[in-house]
Every structure is written in C-alpha cells, then in structure tokens.
Design a protein around this motif. Structure first.
Motif, PDB file in Angstrom:
ATOM      1  N   PHE A 276       6.455 -36.045 -24.926  1.00 42.44           N
ATOM      2  CA  PHE A 276       7.427 -35.452 -25.837  1.00 42.44           C
ATOM      3  C   PHE A 276       6.752 -34.415 -26.727  1.00 42.44           C
ATOM      4  N   GLU A 277       7.523 -33.411 -27.098  1.00 40.86           N
ATOM      5  CA  GLU A 277       6.998 -32.348 -27.941  1.00 40.86           C
ATOM      6  C   GLU A 277       7.972 -32.057 -29.074  1.00 40.86           C
ATOM      7  N   VAL A 278       7.440 -31.544 -30.164  1.00 37.79           N
ATOM      8  CA  VAL A 278       8.269 -31.138 -31.300  1.00 37.79           C
ATOM      9  C   VAL A 278       9.002 -29.850 -30.937  1.00 37.79           C
ATOM     10  N   GLU A 279      10.308 -29.861 -31.094  1.00 36.99           N
ATOM     11  CA  GLU A 279      11.114 -28.686 -30.754  1.00 36.99           C
ATOM     12  C   GLU A 279      12.054 -28.337 -31.906  1.00 36.99           C
ATOM     13  N   HIS A 280      12.385 -27.062 -32.028  1.00 34.64           N
ATOM     14  CA  HIS A 280      13.333 -26.584 -33.028  1.00 34.64           C
ATOM     15  C   HIS A 280      14.757 -26.672 -32.477  1.00 34.64           C
ATOM     16  N   ILE A 281      15.673 -27.045 -33.351  1.00 35.91           N
ATOM     17  CA  ILE A 281      17.086 -27.001 -32.966  1.00 35.91           C
ATOM     18  C   ILE A 281      17.559 -25.546 -32.924  1.00 35.91           C
ATOM     19  N   TRP A 282      17.212 -24.790 -33.945  1.00 34.65           N
ATOM     20  CA  TRP A 282      17.523 -23.357 -33.934  1.00 34.65           C
ATOM     21  C   TRP A 282      16.600 -22.628 -32.960  1.00 34.65           C
TER      22      TRP A 282
ATOM     23  N   LYS B  78      24.418 -28.845 -27.547  1.00 32.38           N
ATOM     24  CA  LYS B  78      24.951 -30.191 -27.798  1.00 32.38           C
ATOM     25  C   LYS B  78      25.194 -30.971 -26.514  1.00 32.38           C
ATOM     26  N   ALA B  79      25.642 -30.277 -25.501  1.00 29.95           N
ATOM     27  CA  ALA B  79      25.934 -30.953 -24.232  1.00 29.95           C
ATOM     28  C   ALA B  79      24.673 -31.551 -23.620  1.00 29.95           C
ATOM     29  N   HIS B  80      23.514 -30.941 -23.888  1.00 33.20           N
ATOM     30  CA  HIS B  80      22.239 -31.468 -23.387  1.00 33.20           C
ATOM     31  C   HIS B  80      21.693 -32.554 -24.319  1.00 33.20           C
ATOM     32  N   TYR B  81      21.882 -32.371 -25.606  1.00 35.45           N
ATOM     33  CA  TYR B  81      21.326 -33.305 -26.589  1.00 35.45           C
ATOM     34  C   TYR B  81      21.882 -34.722 -26.433  1.00 35.45           C
TER      35      TYR B  81
ATOM     36  N   GLY C 183       9.221 -29.426 -21.483  1.00 36.10           N
ATOM     37  CA  GLY C 183       9.954 -28.634 -20.499  1.00 36.10           C
ATOM     38  C   GLY C 183      11.455 -28.657 -20.688  1.00 36.10           C
ATOM     39  N   THR C 184      11.959 -29.702 -21.362  1.00 37.56           N
ATOM     40  CA  THR C 184      13.414 -29.820 -21.519  1.00 37.56           C
ATOM     41  C   THR C 184      13.955 -28.706 -22.386  1.00 37.56           C
ATOM     42  N   ASN C 185      13.336 -28.503 -23.541  1.00 42.13           N
ATOM     43  CA  ASN C 185      13.863 -27.501 -24.457  1.00 42.13           C
ATOM     44  C   ASN C 185      13.677 -26.079 -23.928  1.00 42.13           C
ATOM     45  N   GLN C 186      12.592 -25.888 -23.119  1.00 41.10           N
ATOM     46  CA  GLN C 186      12.381 -24.553 -22.577  1.00 41.10           C
ATOM     47  C   GLN C 186      13.572 -24.113 -21.722  1.00 41.10           C
ATOM     48  N   SER C 187      14.233 -25.084 -21.089  1.00 44.03           N
ATOM     49  CA  SER C 187      15.319 -24.746 -20.175  1.00 44.03           C
ATOM     50  C   SER C 187      16.593 -24.310 -20.901  1.00 44.03           C
ATOM     51  N   TYR C 188      16.758 -24.762 -22.156  1.00 38.31           N
ATOM     52  CA  TYR C 188      17.944 -24.324 -22.907  1.00 38.31           C
ATOM     53  C   TYR C 188      17.613 -23.992 -24.351  1.00 38.31           C
ATOM     54  N   GLY C 189      16.309 -23.756 -24.633  1.00 34.23           N
ATOM     55  CA  GLY C 189      15.872 -23.552 -26.002  1.00 34.23           C
ATOM     56  C   GLY C 189      16.444 -22.319 -26.669  1.00 34.23           C
TER      57      GLY C 189
ATOM     58  N   LYS D 266      20.606 -37.499 -30.170  1.00 33.52           N
ATOM     59  CA  LYS D 266      22.023 -37.762 -29.886  1.00 33.52           C
ATOM     60  C   LYS D 266      22.876 -37.754 -31.145  1.00 33.52           C
ATOM     61  N   SER D 267      22.268 -38.208 -32.240  1.00 29.44           N
ATOM     62  CA  SER D 267      23.050 -38.361 -33.472  1.00 29.44           C
ATOM     63  C   SER D 267      23.582 -37.040 -33.999  1.00 29.44           C
ATOM     64  N   LEU D 268      23.126 -35.931 -33.447  1.00 27.62           N
ATOM     65  CA  LEU D 268      23.685 -34.623 -33.797  1.00 27.62           C
ATOM     66  C   LEU D 268      25.090 -34.445 -33.220  1.00 27.62           C
ATOM     67  N   CYS D 269      25.376 -35.168 -32.135  1.00 27.87           N
ATOM     68  CA  CYS D 269      26.570 -34.904 -31.336  1.00 27.87           C
ATOM     69  C   CYS D 269      27.727 -35.826 -31.720  1.00 27.87           C
ATOM     70  N   PRO D 270      28.941 -35.300 -31.853  1.00 26.68           N
ATOM     71  CA  PRO D 270      30.102 -36.152 -32.156  1.00 26.68           C
ATOM     72  C   PRO D 270      30.278 -37.297 -31.160  1.00 26.68           C
ATOM     73  N   LEU D 271      29.950 -37.076 -29.899  1.00 22.30           N
ATOM     74  CA  LEU D 271      30.156 -38.088 -28.872  1.00 22.30           C
ATOM     75  C   LEU D 271      29.315 -39.340 -29.122  1.00 22.30           C
TER      76      LEU D 271
END
Length: 618
Positions: free
Chosen positions: A494-500, A547-550, A533-539, A558-563
């Motif tokens: 796992f790596e630290v990633e920015h939401i923005w 949100k659909a990926h999170y 690699g995950t965030n690179q694909s939709y970063g 996940k807690s960012l997402c209404p679902l």
C-alpha cells in the motif's frame, strides 16, 4: 601465484587516509547494504560519545592531537590492476559515507566550512565520482548529498531504500551538543583519531581466505564472553559453574540468531534498564557516566560497580543468583521483545508498532525492561512491556503530528530519567505514572490542524494511515491488521495517495495561488492508503469519478462514499459507538478536506488516548 599476488599487507590507518580521495568498488557478494536503525544508531552514538569524553569547551584545535583514538575495526580489500574492491567492511564504510554526507549537509546550517567532501567523492579531470562506487546507489547518494533526502522510486533496490532510511536515522541520532563550537573539533577527531586496520590482498583467493578467517574463526573475546568469565569465576561450586556456562552459551547462540551483535545489545539494555544511575549531561565537555560506559564497555562497568548491580564480591552465592535468576529472567523477557518486533504478537502489539515508528532502540529497549521485576509472572511481564511500548508510541505519534523532533540526542536525558522513574514499578503504578506523563505533554492531537505530508515524513504518514485504517476495520469486526497495510507479506504493497489529483486548474474557484492548493492537497484529510498501482490507474480523474473505485477499497477509503453507509451495520455501529464524525462526500472540496482532517484527528485520539489502562493483555 606471483610474489605480488601472494603478498598480504596490514596497516593502521585513520579515517582520513581510508576515505580521502580514495576509490573503492564493492565485491558482488558484498553488494547488499543491510544495516538497520539499531546499527547506525550504535555507530553514531559510539563515535560521538567517544569524542565527547575527550573534548572540553575552550580547547584549541591542536589539542585534538592528544585526544584518545577510537578503533573502528578492520576492513579487507583486494587490489588488482590498480583497482581496490572491498571484500569485508562495506557496511561500516558505506555507513560512514552516509554519516559524512550528513555532516557535510549539517555544516551548511552552521558557521563552519570543514573540508568533508573529499572523503565522500573525488574529482578527476572535472568529473566527480563517489569514493565507494556501486552504480545502482549513485542516484541515492547524489540526492542525499545535494538535497539532504532521497525518495526511492518503485525500481529502487533494497540497499538503496536502506541507505535513504539510515540517513534519516543519522539525523535522529546525532547529538545537539555537537551542533556548536564543538563541530570542527569533532570533524578533526573523526578524520584523524578514528582508526581502522586496512588489510590488502593482491589476489581474490587470498582476500576471500582472509574474509572467511575473520568471520568464521575469530578468537577475540567479546564483552559478553569477558563478562561471563568474570561472573563464573566467582562461583563457589564447580557443578553450578558448568550449568551456568552451558546456559550462558545457549543464551548467546539464541541472541546471535537474531543479529550477530544482539548479545551485546541485550546486556547494554538490561544493565541500563535496571542498574545505571547516571547519564552524561547534554552539553559538550561532559564526561561519560553509567549510561555511556555500559554502552561501550559493559563488562568493565559491572566489574567496577558490583554494589550497584547488587553483587557481593565475597559471596559466590550472589553471583550464582545473578546469573541463574536475574540474567535468565531478563534474557527471556528480552527475547519476547525481539519476537514481538518481528511479528504482531497478541498482547505485545505496541512493541511491533514502535519498531516501525518509535524512539531509538538504545532508549526503547531499556524502557521496556525497566519496570520488570524478576518475580513478575509472564502475563505481568507482557502487560508491563506493552504498556511502556504504548506510551512510547503515543509519545512519538503526538510529537510527529506536531512536527516535533524526538531524536535520541534530544530526548535521551528525559527518557533515561523515565527509566529510573518506572524501574520496578507494579502495573497499576506504571500505568498511572505513564498516563500522567502523557497528560503533561505539551504536544496534543489538537496540533494536527497544521499537519501535512511532505517529502521527509513519508514513512510516518504511511505508519499513521496504516494504524488508522487497520484500527477502524478491527473496530468494525474485520480481520485486517496493521501489517496488512504497512508491510504485507504478499500482494501489492500500500502507498500513500492523494484524493485530489495534482490539477490546480480544477480548484481555482477556491485557491488564488497554486502553492495554497498544494498546501491543502498535502493535508492529512486528503490522504488515503491504496494498493500500489491502483491510484495510478485513476489518479488524475476528478473525485466524482474516483468514488466508484474507492468503494472497492479499505474501510477508511470506502467511508468517503455514500454507498458505504447502506446495509453496513458494523460500520454504522463503529461510527455511533465511538462518536466519530464519518460522513459521505458527494464532492470533495476544501471544506471536505477539513472535515476528513478532523475525523482523522478524532480517530487518533481514540487510538492513542492519555490513559494506558487498556494496554493489558485481554
């Protein structure tokens, strides 16, 4: 074999002669640089302590010629065709190079201009190259030399990653009392009073033979063996002496299985924890006291301080009791700590955490042993060790989120005073005392409002997010652990990633200046952990698309997402029971970062409270 190839030379050389404008390659089987924090801390502490025991404020530079020398050990090189390859000793020489780079960078902040660079690199026909040359390490060394930091990319090998981390450990270990008028004296002493023995062979065959002889058949007595000889010589019973000798030898083998110097580290930690009464004050010119003397010659210190250790020179029984009861007890407790550092052990989790983000081992190990009494049950031992480790973890996390230093040099006196305060305390008193220490700290989680990610706190931010992520999932009944997110044994790390995304143009309605945007983007509330690699694909996507990926990721993401708030009773129970302000975010603007930042602060307050009663074994 020619006469030259058969030749072997050994000579006494100071560090200036060893490194100044000299060139070495590293033999292929010596390529990995594997030193850990405890090794680099020991090197820096030993060197600086040895110097401070010689230096007196007001000395003239030429008086340094009369300072005692410090022997750093041998190194072996193979010399062929005018090129020299290090066969044995590259760990120390590489570490010394990192140390010299740090000193060279440090003096830029001080009013000194000592000529350190020629011991790091040399120049020929306008071309500069590092004195110890390993091609894959050059970017790391250049980054450390030019910027004082190096952030390894995905392609970096383990040696390079280690070097970058050890450089940070040097910064933590270097004492404040040398960042003044003593600095040029220390550089002189390091150059001319630190001694190594250079062994040169002119054929690979001879060089490897010397290497094997030094590593497999060395006969020099270690401090542990000298202490054993002294202790066992005082036994009255031959049979008891034999039993103690058998136990001692087995104990040393078990300790050395962890690390070749672990036996010495154990004695240093135990004797400091239980018997040392004094420590050198943090000012130049002060003399070494119990704490430092145990660190350099603990066998001599015991012999000279029998009464402090509770030994009666005229009673063989007291020596038997010391070995068979005290030594055996603390040795077994120390092994429990070592095992808990390597893997998460139920009831000793905080030991694992502080081995990833904590204070220097020379301070943490004595602290964890200090409160133990040799009559404590095994459960009590675990309770006490985990309680002290929980205190250390809370201390360093609160200091870190407030951008406060906790280097060994800055906290050594405070922490060693604490060693004496908690020495032998029962569990309730230990918890009460350490809780009071946390209540009295100036640094609290309120200081997190200013905390943000930057290049030099990457390790801590990952530690912090890994602890928060695992804790939230555990509270929601999930089976993940800190290891899952900090250092998984398999799968993508796992790596630290920015939401923005790094797209200032999308946020110009809230920020006039780009630097303001970056300041907010690096706040903790904008950071999450994602598989490499995950965030690179939709970063680069806007948050509304991410949100659909999170929703597929860990609970904190996940807690960012209404679902995540639908049909998830365990998560909602966590939110309600712990009164945590989790909320979904349809959009993610400046106010949302602030809200997440507050959420993270409150999670930290739950994970690291001031009370330490909850650290017992369940």
């Amino acid at each position: 074999m020619s006469k030259l190839e058969n030749k072997i030379e050994a000579r006494h050389r100071n560090l200036f002669d060893v490194l100044n404008e000299q060139k070495y390659t590293v033999d292929y089987f010596q390529r990995e640089y594997s030193w850990g924090e405890k090794h680099i801390e020991a090197l820096v502490t030993d060197l600086t302590s040895a110097f401070l025991s010689e230096y007196t404020p007001g000395d003239k530079r030429e008086q340094g010629e009369d300072y005692n020398n410090y022997y750093l050990g041998p190194f072996v090189v193979s010399s062929k065709d005018g090129k020299r390859s290090i066969i044995d000793g590259q760990q120390r020489l590489t570490s010394l190079t990192l140390f010299l780079i740090y000193l060279n960078n440090l003096q830029k902040e001080l009013p000194f201009q000592e000529k350190i660079e020629p011991m790091i690199f040399s120049e020929l026909r306008g071309s500069k190259s590092f004195n110890i040359t390993v091609e894959e390490r050059i970017p790391c060394l250049e980054g450390l030399f030019n910027q004082g930091e190096y952030v390894p990319d995905d392609s970096a090998d383990e040696s390079t990653r280690n070097m970058a981390e050890r450089y940070q450990d040097i910064e933590k270990a270097f004492p404040e009392e040398l960042k003044n008028d003593a600095f040029p004296f220390f550089i002189d002493w390091l150059r001319y009073n630190v001694i190594m023995v250079e062994i040169i062979a002119y054929s690979d065959e001879n060089a490897y033979t010397i290497f094997e002889t030094m590593n497999d058949r060395g006969l020099n007595l270690t401090p542990s063996e000298m202490l054993k000889g002294f202790m066992l010589s005082r036994f009255d019973s031959t049979e008891k002496r034999k039993q103690a000798n058998d136990f001692w030898k087995q104990a040393m083998l078990e300790l050395k299985a962890y690390d070749k110097d672990e036996d010495q580290r154990f004695f240093q930690s135990w004797l400091r924890a239980r018997y040392a009464e004094s420590i050198r004050p943090g000012k130049a010119g002060s003399k070494n006291e119990d704490f430092e003397k145990i660190g350099t010659r603990f066998h001599s210190w015991v012999r000279d301080n029998l009464s402090k250790v509770g030994l009666d020179a005229d009673s063989g029984d007291s020596f038997e009791q010391f070995v068979q009861h005290e030594f055996r007890f603390y040795y077994k407790a120390y092994l429990r700590i070592l095992d808990a550092e390597k893997a998460l052990v139920p009831g000793l989790e905080h030991v694992f955490y502080i081995s990833r983000w904590g204070i220097a081992p020379t301070l943490s190990l004595p602290l964890m042993l200090a409160a133990l009494n040799s009559h404590d049950s095994q459960d009590t031992v675990a309770h006490k060790i985990n309680t002290v480790a929980a205190y250390i973890e809370t201390f360093v996390v609160r200091r870190s989120v407030n951008f406060r230093n906790f280097s060994a040099s800055s906290i050594r006196y405070t922490m060693y005073s604490l060693v004496k305060e908690i020495r032998g305390k029962d569990l309730p008193e230990l918890q009460r005392l350490l809780g009071q220490k946390l209540e009295g700290m100036h640094e609290s989680f309120e200081g997190m409002k200013h905390f943000r990610w930057h290049g030099q706190n990457r390790r801590f931010v990952k530690f912090l997010l890994a602890r928060m992520t695992a804790w939230c999932e555990q509270q929601a009944g999930m089976s993940s652990s800190f290891v899952t997110y900090y250092q998984p044994a398999s799968g993508k790390p796992f790596e630290v990633e920015h939401i923005w995304a790094d797209k200032f143009s999308r946020h110009q309605d809230e920020f006039e200046q780009e630097h303001e945007f970056h300041h907010y983007r690096n706040r903790l509330g904008d950071l999450v952990l994602l598989p490499r690699g995950t965030n690179q694909s939709y970063g680069d996507q806007p948050y509304e698309q991410k949100k659909a990926h999170y929703i597929k990721e860990n609970l904190l993401v996940k807690s960012l997402c209404p679902l995540a708030y639908e049909n998830n009773p365990n998560f909602l129970k966590l939110k309600t029971a712990l009164n945590l302000p989790f909320q979904p975010h349809d959009t993610f603007i400046k106010a949302d970062i602030e809200a997440r930042h507050d959420l993270y602060r409150m999670i930290c307050e739950r994970i690291w409270p001031e009370t330490l009663v909850g650290t017992e074994v369940s």
